[in-house]
Design a protein around this motif. Sequence first.
Motif, PDB file in Angstrom:
ATOM      1  N   GLY A  29       0.772  -1.231   0.000  1.00 51.56           N
ATOM      2  CA  GLY A  29       0.000   0.000   0.000  1.00 51.56           C
ATOM      3  C   GLY A  29       0.801   1.278   0.000  1.00 51.56           C
ATOM      4  N   ARG A  30       2.133   1.182  -0.142  1.00 53.81           N
ATOM      5  CA  ARG A  30       2.942   2.401  -0.184  1.00 53.81           C
ATOM      6  C   ARG A  30       3.907   2.333  -1.356  1.00 53.81           C
ATOM      7  NH1 ARG A  30       7.961   1.955   3.189  1.00 53.81           N
ATOM      8  NH2 ARG A  30       7.661   4.155   3.718  1.00 53.81           N
ATOM      9  N   VAL A  42      11.704   6.325   5.236  1.00 53.16           N
ATOM     10  CA  VAL A  42      11.740   7.011   3.944  1.00 53.16           C
ATOM     11  C   VAL A  42      10.389   6.862   3.251  1.00 53.16           C
ATOM     12  CG1 VAL A  42      12.799   7.106   1.656  1.00 53.16           C
ATOM     13  CG2 VAL A  42      14.223   6.679   3.669  1.00 53.16           C
ATOM     14  N   ASP A  43       9.758   7.987   2.967  1.00 49.77           N
ATOM     15  CA  ASP A  43       8.515   8.001   2.202  1.00 49.77           C
ATOM     16  C   ASP A  43       8.834   8.339   0.750  1.00 49.77           C
ATOM     17  OD1 ASP A  43       7.162   7.597   4.577  1.00 49.77           O
ATOM     18  OD2 ASP A  43       6.641   9.717   4.832  1.00 49.77           O
ATOM     19  N   ALA A  57       9.270  12.345  -5.369  1.00 47.03           N
ATOM     20  CA  ALA A  57      10.021  12.926  -4.257  1.00 47.03           C
ATOM     21  C   ALA A  57      10.244  11.858  -3.193  1.00 47.03           C
ATOM     22  CB  ALA A  57       9.275  14.119  -3.661  1.00 47.03           C
ATOM     23  N   MET A  58      11.235  12.074  -2.357  1.00 48.21           N
ATOM     24  CA  MET A  58      11.461  11.194  -1.211  1.00 48.21           C
ATOM     25  C   MET A  58      11.640  12.051   0.033  1.00 48.21           C
ATOM     26  SD  MET A  58      15.409   9.868  -1.805  1.00 48.21           S
ATOM     27  CE  MET A  58      15.655   9.347  -0.091  1.00 48.21           C
ATOM     28  N   TYR A  59      11.082  11.569   1.132  1.00 44.83           N
ATOM     29  CA  TYR A  59      11.149  12.293   2.402  1.00 44.83           C
ATOM     30  C   TYR A  59      11.788  11.376   3.432  1.00 44.83           C
ATOM     31  CZ  TYR A  59       9.605  14.862   6.565  1.00 44.83           C
ATOM     32  OH  TYR A  59       9.555  15.552   7.753  1.00 44.83           O
ATOM     33  N   VAL A  60      12.911  11.824   3.985  1.00 45.64           N
ATOM     34  CA  VAL A  60      13.633  11.055   4.997  1.00 45.64           C
ATOM     35  C   VAL A  60      13.312  11.661   6.357  1.00 45.64           C
ATOM     36  CG1 VAL A  60      15.861  10.143   5.723  1.00 45.64           C
ATOM     37  CG2 VAL A  60      15.476  10.695   3.303  1.00 45.64           C
ATOM     38  N   ARG A  61      12.746  10.854   7.219  1.00 47.12           N
ATOM     39  CA  ARG A  61      12.301  11.326   8.530  1.00 47.12           C
ATOM     40  C   ARG A  61      13.365  11.030   9.587  1.00 47.12           C
ATOM     41  NH1 ARG A  61       8.358   8.723   8.226  1.00 47.12           N
ATOM     42  NH2 ARG A  61       6.731  10.167   7.556  1.00 47.12           N
ATOM     43  N   ASN A  62      13.711  12.052  10.376  1.00 50.55           N
ATOM     44  CA  ASN A  62      14.648  11.882  11.485  1.00 50.55           C
ATOM     45  C   ASN A  62      13.933  12.280  12.773  1.00 50.55           C
ATOM     46  OD1 ASN A  62      16.676  12.283  13.498  1.00 50.55           O
ATOM     47  ND2 ASN A  62      18.225  12.510  11.904  1.00 50.55           N
ATOM     48  N   PRO A  63      13.765  11.359  13.724  1.00 51.48           N
ATOM     49  CA  PRO A  63      13.002  11.669  14.945  1.00 51.48           C
ATOM     50  C   PRO A  63      13.656  12.736  15.816  1.00 51.48           C
ATOM     51  CG  PRO A  63      14.088   9.530  15.131  1.00 51.48           C
ATOM     52  CD  PRO A  63      14.242   9.961  13.702  1.00 51.48           C
ATOM     53  N   LEU A  64      14.938  13.017  15.594  1.00 50.99           N
ATOM     54  CA  LEU A  64      15.639  14.029  16.384  1.00 50.99           C
ATOM     55  C   LEU A  64      15.619  15.405  15.723  1.00 50.99           C
ATOM     56  CD1 LEU A  64      18.792  11.940  17.413  1.00 50.99           C
ATOM     57  CD2 LEU A  64      16.678  12.284  18.715  1.00 50.99           C
TER      58      LEU A  64
END
Length: 217
Positions: A29-30, A42-43, A57-64
């Motif tokens: 589903g992604r 990574v989205d 596009a790509m989005y890299v998520r960093n919790p900090l």
Amino acid sequence: MGGVTSSMAAKFAFFPPNPASYKIAEESGRLIMTDVPQRENVDVLKLPTRRGQEIVAMYVRNPLASLTLLYSHGNAADLGQMYELFVELSVHLRVNLMGYDYSGYGQSSGKPSEHNTYADIEAAYRCLEDQYGAKEEDIILYGQSVGSGPTLDLAARLPRLRAVVLHSPILSGLRVMYPVKRTYWFDIYKNIDKISLVNCPVLIMHGTSDEVVDCSH
């Protein structure tokens, strides 16, 4: 003469990898990018632009992270080639990071052009605000080589940006090819005329041995 020169400048500016270094697939589903390591943080997205294209596009998520970097890559790369660098930058700089492929690059639709890249970066920026809740004052625009064009065009219209980073930027498309001292109407990416409109801090870095864009830019 102007049209011919402008066309020559455009040919310098846009050199998408052929074939693209990745493909887009759907899994559970992604969207995912093939031929790169899969990561949960990574989205992968497809974004519509105001000029009727659909860019990847790509989005890299960093919790900090407290800041977000919007990265416009150089002229001979696509997201598959930039993927690992984007992940590493997100980790080491502690930022969320969005990268995108210009129209006609990677798996983005359409053809590359100056004005398409302006619409492309606007779509990526709008996604950061609407989908990820990023605020203008927490966004850093990063433009590499030809990516300095869309970066400065957008930065000139966003007065509250946190910062702008220009990596091997160009003064303009025509100035890369010819030692002209003035701006002509048919030039592309007139960065030299837009930089004064940027209100936030700007970092410029350029290698002295750059053989594509001389460091005099």
